[in-house]
Design an enzyme around this catalytic site. Structure first.
Site, PDB file in Angstrom:
ATOM      1  N   HIS A 185       0.819  -1.217   0.000  1.00 45.41           N
ATOM      2  CA  HIS A 185       0.000   0.000   0.000  1.00 45.41           C
ATOM      3  C   HIS A 185       0.852   1.266   0.000  1.00 45.41           C
ATOM      4  CE1 HIS A 185       0.236  -0.203   4.553  1.00 45.41           C
ATOM      5  NE2 HIS A 185       0.361   1.098   4.379  1.00 45.41           N
TER       6      HIS A 185
ATOM      7  N   ASP B  96       0.050  -7.612   1.222  1.00 46.25           N
ATOM      8  CA  ASP B  96       0.449  -6.233   1.481  1.00 46.25           C
ATOM      9  C   ASP B  96       1.968  -6.104   1.590  1.00 46.25           C
ATOM     10  OD1 ASP B  96       0.112  -3.516   1.787  1.00 46.25           O
ATOM     11  OD2 ASP B  96      -0.136  -3.613   3.961  1.00 46.25           O
TER      12      ASP B  96
ATOM     13  N   SER C 262       4.535   2.497   7.990  1.00 45.11           N
ATOM     14  CA  SER C 262       4.177   1.344   7.168  1.00 45.11           C
ATOM     15  C   SER C 262       5.348   0.880   6.309  1.00 45.11           C
ATOM     16  CB  SER C 262       3.000   1.683   6.251  1.00 45.11           C
ATOM     17  OG  SER C 262       1.827   1.879   6.992  1.00 45.11           O
TER      18      SER C 262
END
Length: 296
Positions: free
Chosen positions: A35, A68, A150
């Site tokens: 992402h 992911d 992230s």
């Protein structure tokens, strides 16, 4: 770990995405979340900043929306410091957990907590997006993680990467790698799984994930998940499962929600055999299912 951790900036026109990553090898391959870099797959640019301030352009080597995870390649990879990868199967609840990355763009930020839980089923991402949701068998931590962390490393007390920081819960939303406002509940993809998927991304540019070729739904009873549709000729069909069968356990582990079953399956690889316990017309049964494969 600081020399091994990078800040990742993705630009698409006037829009952008911020995240972190860590160096996998001397060839300039860097692991991060899908992402973080997904927008660059449609023509955006990626800039990587190292701890010493050096910057380099990068491109996507491969990405997997289903896990992911993504691997990017920096153009300038002289003098890199690959991260020391640990063994996430040995991670214990209560041990130290250190998150390193660039929360809110503050590169080189280190936050500390503990491993709060392991094997936590988590669905992240927007189910209505082109990439869909990723399902994580996550390491849960209370180490403060915010937007920008992230893709960065979750590290143990020995400085070994045990996970890839991927998502948080906020006070008013479900798990999302895009959210800000840490409340002490963060999730990381175990490094053993991430290492395996990274190898596929480097080799093929994509990953595969295991499936039973059936649609599952939770009925809210907390007593299993129903097969609402079974694909003809698929793994579940070949094993003798039918629509309306209720899966209650996988490999002896109780299944209460759809995420429990999907995440447990994703910890395997296509071709593996799993044992499913199910109910049909009030009777309990057990069946062996050889998992199918999908790309994603």
């Amino acid at each position: 770990m600081l020399p091994s951790t990078v800040t990742i900036e993705v630009s698409v026109g006037s829009e952008g995405e911020l995240g972190s990553g860590f160096v996998l090898d001397d060839d300039g391959r860097i692991m991060t979340n899908n992402h973080v870099v997904a927008d660059a797959a449609d023509g955006g640019s990626i800039m990587v900043t190292f701890s010493d301030g050096h910057r380099s352009r990068a491109e996507i080597l491969g990405r997997s929306p289903s896990y992911d995870l993504a691997v990017i390649q920096v153009a300038d990879h002289a003098g890199l410091h690959p991260a020391d990868l640990g063994d996430s199967d040995r991670t214990k609840v209560g041990e130290p957990a250190i998150a390193i990355g660039s929360p809110l763009g503050l590169g080189g930020t280190v936050t500390e907590g503990i491993v709060s839980a392991i094997d936590r089923p988590v669905a992240v991402g927007d189910p209505d997006s082109s990439d869909g949701q990723a399902y994580l068998n996550a390491i849960q931590t209370d180490a403060p993680i915010n937007h920008g962390n992230s893709g960065g490393p979750l590290v143990n007390g020995d400085g070994e990467v045990i996970g890839v920081d991927s998502a948080i819960l906020t006070g008013s939303s479900s798990a999302s790698g895009q959210e800000s406002g840490n409340i002490g509940i963060g999730f990381a993809i175990p490094i053993n799984q991430a290492r395996q998927i990274a190898a596929l991304l480097i080799k093929d540019g994509h990953a595969t994930y295991p499936v039973i070729d059936a649609t599952v739904t939770s009925d809210g009873s907390d007593s299993g998940v129903r097969l609402s549709k079974v694909v003809r000729g698929g793994a579940a069909d070949e094993a003798g499962l039918r629509a309306d069968d209720v899966i209650t356990a996988i490999d002896g582990k109780r299944v209460a929600e759809s995420e429990d079953l999907i995440v447990a399956i994703r910890t395997h690889r296509p071709g593996d055999v799993v044992r499913l316990e199910f109910r049909r017309n009030g009777s309990s049964h057990t069946v062996q299912v050889r998992l199918g494969s999908k790309r994603g």
